[in-house]
Design a protein around this motif. Structure first.
Motif, PDB file in Angstrom:
ATOM      1  N   ILE A 130       1.506 -42.152 111.760  1.00 43.37           N
ATOM      2  CA  ILE A 130       2.334 -40.977 112.039  1.00 43.37           C
ATOM      3  C   ILE A 130       1.364 -39.862 112.405  1.00 43.37           C
ATOM      4  O   ILE A 130       0.439 -39.570 111.651  1.00 43.37           O
ATOM      5  CB  ILE A 130       3.116 -40.544 110.783  1.00 43.37           C
ATOM      6  N   ASP A 131       1.585 -39.287 113.568  1.00 43.16           N
ATOM      7  CA  ASP A 131       0.720 -38.205 114.015  1.00 43.16           C
ATOM      8  C   ASP A 131       1.256 -36.891 113.430  1.00 43.16           C
ATOM      9  O   ASP A 131       2.145 -36.268 114.000  1.00 43.16           O
ATOM     10  CB  ASP A 131       0.727 -38.167 115.554  1.00 43.16           C
TER      11      ASP A 131
ATOM     12  N   ILE B 232       7.442 -48.997 116.899  1.00 42.72           N
ATOM     13  CA  ILE B 232       8.783 -48.684 116.388  1.00 42.72           C
ATOM     14  C   ILE B 232       9.633 -48.082 117.509  1.00 42.72           C
ATOM     15  O   ILE B 232      10.839 -48.224 117.513  1.00 42.72           O
ATOM     16  CB  ILE B 232       8.698 -47.751 115.157  1.00 42.72           C
ATOM     17  N   ALA B 233       8.978 -47.425 118.461  1.00 43.61           N
ATOM     18  CA  ALA B 233       9.665 -46.894 119.643  1.00 43.61           C
ATOM     19  C   ALA B 233       9.495 -47.915 120.761  1.00 43.61           C
ATOM     20  O   ALA B 233       8.472 -47.922 121.459  1.00 43.61           O
ATOM     21  CB  ALA B 233       9.085 -45.546 120.033  1.00 43.61           C
TER      22      ALA B 233
ATOM     23  N   LYS C 287      -7.031 -42.731 105.971  1.00 44.83           N
ATOM     24  CA  LYS C 287      -8.193 -43.207 106.722  1.00 44.83           C
ATOM     25  C   LYS C 287      -9.290 -43.721 105.789  1.00 44.83           C
ATOM     26  O   LYS C 287      -9.932 -44.728 106.089  1.00 44.83           O
ATOM     27  CB  LYS C 287      -8.709 -42.125 107.678  1.00 44.83           C
TER      28      LYS C 287
ATOM     29  N   PRO D 290     -12.518 -43.606 115.466  1.00 43.80           N
ATOM     30  CA  PRO D 290     -12.683 -42.732 116.628  1.00 43.80           C
ATOM     31  C   PRO D 290     -12.715 -41.260 116.225  1.00 43.80           C
ATOM     32  O   PRO D 290     -12.064 -40.852 115.263  1.00 43.80           O
ATOM     33  CB  PRO D 290     -11.418 -42.991 117.459  1.00 43.80           C
TER      34      PRO D 290
ATOM     35  N   LEU E  43      -0.848 -42.878 122.268  1.00 39.67           N
ATOM     36  CA  LEU E  43      -1.937 -42.457 123.163  1.00 39.67           C
ATOM     37  C   LEU E  43      -3.024 -43.534 123.273  1.00 39.67           C
ATOM     38  O   LEU E  43      -3.439 -43.906 124.373  1.00 39.67           O
ATOM     39  CB  LEU E  43      -2.545 -41.144 122.625  1.00 39.67           C
ATOM     40  N   LEU E  44      -3.481 -44.032 122.144  1.00 36.26           N
ATOM     41  CA  LEU E  44      -4.609 -44.979 122.165  1.00 36.26           C
ATOM     42  C   LEU E  44      -4.186 -46.439 122.247  1.00 36.26           C
ATOM     43  O   LEU E  44      -4.949 -47.276 122.748  1.00 36.26           O
ATOM     44  CB  LEU E  44      -5.489 -44.772 120.921  1.00 36.26           C
ATOM     45  N   GLY E  45      -2.985 -46.762 121.756  1.00 38.54           N
ATOM     46  CA  GLY E  45      -2.540 -48.161 121.755  1.00 38.54           C
ATOM     47  C   GLY E  45      -2.637 -48.825 123.123  1.00 38.54           C
ATOM     48  O   GLY E  45      -3.166 -49.940 123.239  1.00 38.54           O
TER      49      GLY E  45
ATOM     50  N   ALA F 284      -9.259 -46.456 112.156  1.00 43.62           N
ATOM     51  CA  ALA F 284      -9.343 -45.375 111.169  1.00 43.62           C
ATOM     52  C   ALA F 284      -9.563 -44.054 111.922  1.00 43.62           C
ATOM     53  O   ALA F 284      -8.780 -43.715 112.824  1.00 43.62           O
ATOM     54  CB  ALA F 284     -10.440 -45.679 110.156  1.00 43.62           C
ATOM     55  N   SER F 285     -10.632 -43.326 111.609  1.00 45.96           N
ATOM     56  CA  SER F 285     -10.872 -42.009 112.216  1.00 45.96           C
ATOM     57  C   SER F 285     -12.221 -41.510 111.711  1.00 45.96           C
ATOM     58  O   SER F 285     -12.710 -41.985 110.676  1.00 45.96           O
ATOM     59  CB  SER F 285      -9.771 -41.049 111.759  1.00 45.96           C
TER      60      SER F 285
ATOM     61  N   LEU G  94       8.550 -53.191 116.526  1.00 42.16           N
ATOM     62  CA  LEU G  94       8.036 -53.501 115.180  1.00 42.16           C
ATOM     63  C   LEU G  94       7.965 -52.225 114.362  1.00 42.16           C
ATOM     64  O   LEU G  94       7.387 -51.232 114.791  1.00 42.16           O
ATOM     65  CB  LEU G  94       6.625 -54.108 115.266  1.00 42.16           C
ATOM     66  N   ASP G  95       8.551 -52.278 113.174  1.00 41.91           N
ATOM     67  CA  ASP G  95       8.346 -51.219 112.187  1.00 41.91           C
ATOM     68  C   ASP G  95       7.375 -51.795 111.158  1.00 41.91           C
ATOM     69  O   ASP G  95       7.720 -52.725 110.419  1.00 41.91           O
ATOM     70  CB  ASP G  95       9.686 -50.849 111.543  1.00 41.91           C
ATOM     71  N   VAL G  96       6.165 -51.250 111.128  1.00 47.92           N
ATOM     72  CA  VAL G  96       5.113 -51.838 110.271  1.00 47.92           C
ATOM     73  C   VAL G  96       5.399 -51.653 108.778  1.00 47.92           C
ATOM     74  O   VAL G  96       4.711 -52.235 107.944  1.00 47.92           O
ATOM     75  CB  VAL G  96       3.704 -51.269 110.599  1.00 47.92           C
TER      76      VAL G  96
HETATM   77  N1  LIG Z   1      -5.794 -39.628 119.164  1.00 51.51           N
HETATM   78  C1  LIG Z   1      -6.882 -39.312 118.479  1.00 51.51           C
HETATM   79  O1  LIG Z   1      -7.589 -38.341 118.782  1.00 51.51           O
HETATM   80  C2  LIG Z   1      -7.290 -40.170 117.311  1.00 51.51           C
HETATM   81  C3  LIG Z   1      -8.523 -39.913 116.707  1.00 51.51           C
HETATM   82  C4  LIG Z   1      -8.910 -40.690 115.620  1.00 51.51           C
HETATM   83  C5  LIG Z   1      -8.084 -41.685 115.151  1.00 51.51           C
HETATM   84  N2  LIG Z   1      -6.893 -41.908 115.760  1.00 51.51           N
HETATM   85  C6  LIG Z   1      -6.065 -42.977 115.232  1.00 51.51           C
HETATM   86  O2  LIG Z   1      -5.791 -43.906 116.282  1.00 51.51           O
HETATM   87  C7  LIG Z   1      -4.492 -44.468 116.089  1.00 51.51           C
HETATM   88  C8  LIG Z   1      -3.653 -44.215 117.329  1.00 51.51           C
HETATM   89  O3  LIG Z   1      -3.599 -42.829 117.561  1.00 51.51           O
HETATM   90  P1  LIG Z   1      -2.738 -42.198 118.725  1.00 51.51           P
HETATM   91  O4  LIG Z   1      -3.381 -40.924 119.079  1.00 51.51           O
HETATM   92  O5  LIG Z   1      -2.492 -43.227 119.774  1.00 51.51           O
HETATM   93  O6  LIG Z   1      -1.386 -41.893 117.934  1.00 51.51           O
HETATM   94  P2  LIG Z   1       0.080 -41.761 118.549  1.00 51.51           P
HETATM   95  O7  LIG Z   1       0.854 -40.928 117.610  1.00 51.51           O
HETATM   96  O8  LIG Z   1       0.018 -41.389 119.977  1.00 51.51           O
HETATM   97  O9  LIG Z   1       0.629 -43.270 118.470  1.00 51.51           O
HETATM   98  C9  LIG Z   1       1.026 -43.845 117.264  1.00 51.51           C
HETATM   99  C10 LIG Z   1       2.134 -44.833 117.574  1.00 51.51           C
HETATM  100  O10 LIG Z   1       2.554 -45.420 116.329  1.00 51.51           O
HETATM  101  C11 LIG Z   1       3.957 -45.608 116.421  1.00 51.51           C
HETATM  102  N3  LIG Z   1       4.546 -45.737 115.086  1.00 51.51           N
HETATM  103  C12 LIG Z   1       4.870 -44.743 114.227  1.00 51.51           C
HETATM  104  N4  LIG Z   1       5.457 -45.272 113.141  1.00 51.51           N
HETATM  105  C13 LIG Z   1       5.493 -46.619 113.311  1.00 51.51           C
HETATM  106  C14 LIG Z   1       5.984 -47.707 112.541  1.00 51.51           C
HETATM  107  N5  LIG Z   1       6.585 -47.512 111.350  1.00 51.51           N
HETATM  108  N6  LIG Z   1       5.830 -48.972 113.028  1.00 51.51           N
HETATM  109  C15 LIG Z   1       5.262 -49.181 114.234  1.00 51.51           C
HETATM  110  N7  LIG Z   1       4.799 -48.186 115.022  1.00 51.51           N
HETATM  111  C16 LIG Z   1       4.907 -46.923 114.562  1.00 51.51           C
HETATM  112  C17 LIG Z   1       4.471 -44.386 117.177  1.00 51.51           C
HETATM  113  O11 LIG Z   1       5.753 -44.630 117.735  1.00 51.51           O
HETATM  114  C18 LIG Z   1       3.368 -44.183 118.211  1.00 51.51           C
HETATM  115  O12 LIG Z   1       3.674 -44.810 119.441  1.00 51.51           O
HETATM  116  C19 LIG Z   1      -3.931 -43.820 114.833  1.00 51.51           C
HETATM  117  O13 LIG Z   1      -4.194 -44.642 113.713  1.00 51.51           O
HETATM  118  C20 LIG Z   1      -4.708 -42.524 114.744  1.00 51.51           C
HETATM  119  O14 LIG Z   1      -4.767 -42.007 113.433  1.00 51.51           O
HETATM  120  C21 LIG Z   1      -6.471 -41.173 116.825  1.00 51.51           C
END
Ligand SMILES: NC(=O)c1ccc[n+]([C@@H]2O[C@H](COP(=O)([O-])OP(=O)(O)OC[C@H]3O[C@@H](n4cnc5c(N)ncnc54)[C@H](O)[C@@H]3O)[C@@H](O)[C@H]2O)c1
Length: 277
Positions: free
Chosen positions: A99-100, A46-47, A192, A218, A25-27, A157-158, A72-74
């Motif tokens: 991981i969400d 990773i996807a 976090k 965020p 979502l945020l990337g 972080a968060s 990339l798998d981190v």
């Molecule tokens: N969305 C929110 O409301 C929110 C709020 C605060 C913090 N965050 C943080 O922001 C960041 C992004 O959040 P998001 O909402 O986009 O999450 P998301 O789950 O939509 O995206 C996370 C991405 O990480 C990838 N991923 C999972 N395992 C992986 C691995 N081993 N190697 C590489 N990639 C991998 C997933 O495939 C996914 O595309 C996260 O760290 C999350 O904790 C999000």
């Protein structure tokens, strides 16, 4: 007075950035923020299909064609080393992958998100991705930055890096037993808070090599969550709403560019004021 033209700049032309977990979502938003300022951006996930879709989105948004999707798998060190060899030295690393963990429960079923039932494998998996993955990527890409004498690492972080989860947010009215209610899992808080420790550690570790390390925390982004949850959360947020998905772009631009040249080791909390209540 220093003329405006001599102030540190937001310009990222000629810089190379990598966003981990960039297909979520945020990337794509982080990537778009950097591409809009002229950076060459690698979106790693990773996807890989999600990374490809994110790259298409960013190119369409910013008209910057220097955006590349990659796998990339981190958690995988040889994967990280191989990607580092492929992309060359980075100027900017955004540790965003996570991981969400879903906070849901079926009525009457002991809930796996609760501490008492939390599976050890789940703990290990989430910490591996969200915390160890950030350390591993920082170690590889940051070491190259340090050798070159410049670079920026941003850990995503968060708001839960500075406050505890309010478990009342996740209550389900169709579950009567308190000990069956779903909760935000313990891993989220640990990861976090851990990222802030990693940020401070790296910020002093490589400061003399020209590498700055900060965190962005965020608050929750509105993404079609249920009405009850949104109402409950909104009550905890002084500005009275969840974040818009693109609302962290300007912070990413500030923290990843020379505009923040004197900021190091900090946690920028952008949560509509939730954590100060
Ligand atoms: N969305 C929110 O409301 C929110 C709020 C605060 C913090 N965050 C943080 O922001 C960041 C992004 O959040 P998001 O909402 O986009 O999450 P998301 O789950 O939509 O995206 C996370 C991405 O990480 C990838 N991923 C999972 N395992 C992986 C691995 N081993 N190697 C590489 N990639 C991998 C997933 O495939 C996914 O595309 C996260 O760290 C999350 O904790 C999000």
């Amino acid at each position: 007075m220093v003329p405006l033209s001599e102030l540190p700049s937001f310009d990222l032309s000629g810089r190379t950035a990598l966003v981990t977990g960039g297909g979520g979502l945020l990337g794509p938003q982080h990537a778009a923020a950097l591409a809009a300022l002229g950076a060459r951006v690698f979106i790693a996930d990773i996807a890989e299909d999600r990374a490809v879709a994110a790259a298409q989105f960013v190119i369409a948004e910013t008209s910057n064609e220097q955006v590349t999707a990659c796998h990339l798998d981190v958690t995988n060190t040889s994967n990280i080393e191989a990607l580092s060899a492929k992309v060359g030295p980075l100027d900017i690393l955004v540790n965003n992958a996570a991981i969400d963990a879903k906070v849901t429960a079926a009525p009457g079923v002991a809930n796996g998100t609760r501490l008492e039932f939390f599976p050890l494998e789940q703990w290990r998996l989430e910490i591996d991705v969200g915390l160890t993955g950030a350390m591993l990527c920082s170690r590889t890409f940051g070491a190259v930055m340090a050798r070159r004498g410049r670079g920026v690492i941003l850990n995503i972080a968060s708001d839960l890096s500075v406050i505890a989860p309010d478990q009342r947010l996740y209550r389900q009215s169709d579950i009567s037993e308190d000990d069956q209610q779903p909760v935000k899992p313990v891993t989220y808080s640990v990861i976090k808070h851990g990222l802030i420790g990693l940020t401070r550690y790296l910020a002093t570790y490589w400061a003399h090599c020209g590498v700055r390390v900060n965190a962005l925390s965020p608050g929750g982004v509105f993404n079609g969550q249920g009405e009850d949850f949104v109402l409950r959360l909104t009550e905890l947020i002084p500005v009275g709403r969840m974040a818009r998905v693109n609302e962290y772009r300007s912070a990413v631009q500030f923290l990843c560019s020379d505009a923040s040249s004197y900021m190091n080791g900090q946690n920028v909390v952008m949560d509509g004021g939730r954590s100060v209540l």
